[in-house]
Write a protein that holds these residues in place. Structure first.
Motif, short mmCIF file in Angstrom:
data_model
loop_
_atom_site.label_atom_id
_atom_site.label_comp_id
_atom_site.label_asym_id
_atom_site.label_seq_id
_atom_site.Cartn_x
_atom_site.Cartn_y
_atom_site.Cartn_z
N GLY A 17 0.81 -1.21 0.00
CA GLY A 17 0.00 0.00 0.00
C GLY A 17 0.84 1.26 0.00
O GLY A 17 0.44 2.30 -0.53
N ALA A 18 2.03 1.17 0.60
CA ALA A 18 2.92 2.33 0.67
C ALA A 18 3.88 2.39 -0.50
O ALA A 18 4.61 3.37 -0.65
CB ALA A 18 3.70 2.28 1.98
N GLY A 19 3.90 1.32 -1.32
CA GLY A 19 4.83 1.28 -2.44
C GLY A 19 6.27 1.09 -1.99
O GLY A 19 7.21 1.59 -2.62
N LEU A 20 6.45 0.35 -0.89
CA LEU A 20 7.77 0.14 -0.31
C LEU A 20 8.07 -1.35 -0.19
O LEU A 20 7.16 -2.19 -0.28
CB LEU A 20 7.83 0.76 1.09
CG LEU A 20 7.55 2.26 1.21
CD1 LEU A 20 7.46 2.66 2.68
CD2 LEU A 20 8.62 3.08 0.50
N SER A 21 9.34 -1.67 0.03
CA SER A 21 9.68 -3.05 0.36
C SER A 21 9.25 -3.31 1.80
O SER A 21 8.98 -2.38 2.56
CB SER A 21 11.20 -3.26 0.23
OG SER A 21 11.88 -2.55 1.26
N GLU A 22 9.22 -4.58 2.18
CA GLU A 22 8.84 -4.91 3.55
C GLU A 22 9.78 -4.25 4.55
O GLU A 22 9.35 -3.73 5.59
CB GLU A 22 8.83 -6.43 3.75
CG GLU A 22 7.75 -7.17 2.99
CD GLU A 22 6.35 -6.90 3.51
OE1 GLU A 22 6.21 -6.38 4.64
OE2 GLU A 22 5.39 -7.21 2.78
N GLN A 23 11.08 -4.27 4.26
CA GLN A 23 12.05 -3.67 5.17
C GLN A 23 11.88 -2.16 5.25
O GLN A 23 11.94 -1.57 6.34
CB GLN A 23 13.48 -4.01 4.73
CG GLN A 23 14.56 -3.53 5.70
CD GLN A 23 14.40 -4.09 7.10
OE1 GLN A 23 14.05 -5.25 7.28
NE2 GLN A 23 14.67 -3.26 8.12
#
Length: 247
Positions: A17-23
């Motif tokens: 949802g944030a357009g980020l990797s999990e880390q």
């Protein structure tokens, strides 16, 4: 009035949802926790998978910030067993407050009995564990009459089954912030919906989540009786600025 003691600083986005990797998403969540500790907000509200790390950060800092998380989020359509299992894990990980999404879809379909059962069982679990429970009713999905009825339902379950000393530990909360509305209709708290909640869930406290974007709006919510405000822009609001996010 210390407005920071009304603010639940919130980060509930998934990595996708944030357009980020999990880390990367984990680092944003940890940064939210660190800011809550530094600013002295009432609580930091994060996803279940971050609770253990958040609690460790708070304890290591010697801070008094509470750690909250969401249960059956964001749709609330899980079974009672699933809700309780998720709540149990959150408690084991160190959560202080449990924000359950009520099965508002079942409620809208007329199954008030199911909703009463989950409100009773999950509230009982939270109180037995010494935790605060909040019931997210998702106002953007409801008509005014449904807001009135579901607020009263939660209130009636609580006052019929628990002691008066526990009433302030069971909130009715407006929104997840994730409900999709059309044509710019608010998906979070508005003065209108919050007033309906306050009028119909008293003596239970109300949390206004989503849509409170300025210090002045936060003050207005507090003045009409709101006890908590959920926002992803707690620092901006506390400093008199304007929230950059809709939640």
């Amino acid at each position: 009035m210390d407005i920071k003691q009304y603010l639940d600083s919130t980060y509930l986005k998934t990595a996708a949802g944030a357009g980020l990797s999990e880390q990367e998403n984990l680092e944003v969540a940890k940064a939210t926790v660190a800011e809550a500790i530094q600013e002295g907000f009432k609580l930091v509200m994060i996803r279940p998978e971050v609770v253990k790390a958040a609690k460790e950060m708070v304890v290591n800092a010697g801070a008094v910030v509470l750690v909250g998380t969401v249960i059956d989020f964001p749709e609330g359509m899980g079974s009672l067993e699933d809700k309780l299992a998720e709540a149990q894990q959150a408690v084991e990980d160190g959560a202080d407050e449990l924000d359950f999404v009520v099965n508002y879809t079942a409620f809208k379909a007329g199954d008030a009995a199911m909703v009463k059962e989950e409100v009773l069982a999950c509230t009982r679990f939270a109180l037995q564990q010494g935790k605060t429970a909040k019931w997210i009713i998702e106002v953007a999905a409801l008509t005014d009459m449904e807001i009135i009825k579901i607020s009263a339902l939660v209130k009636n379950v609580v006052i019929s089954n628990f002691e008066e000393k526990d009433y302030n530990k069971v909130f009715v909360k407006s929104s997840t912030g994730f409900y999709k509305t059309e044509e710019g209709v608010p998906n979070g708290a508005t003065l209108h919906t919050i007033k309906l909640m306050l009028e119909n869930c008293y003596p239970l406290p109300v949390k206004a989540a989503g849509g409170v974007r300025t210090f002045e709006e936060a003050q207005q919510m507090i003045q009409i009786g709101v006890k908590r405000i959920g926002t992803s822009s707690a620092k901006a609001i506390a400093e008199g600025g304007t929230a950059q996010d809709r939640y």
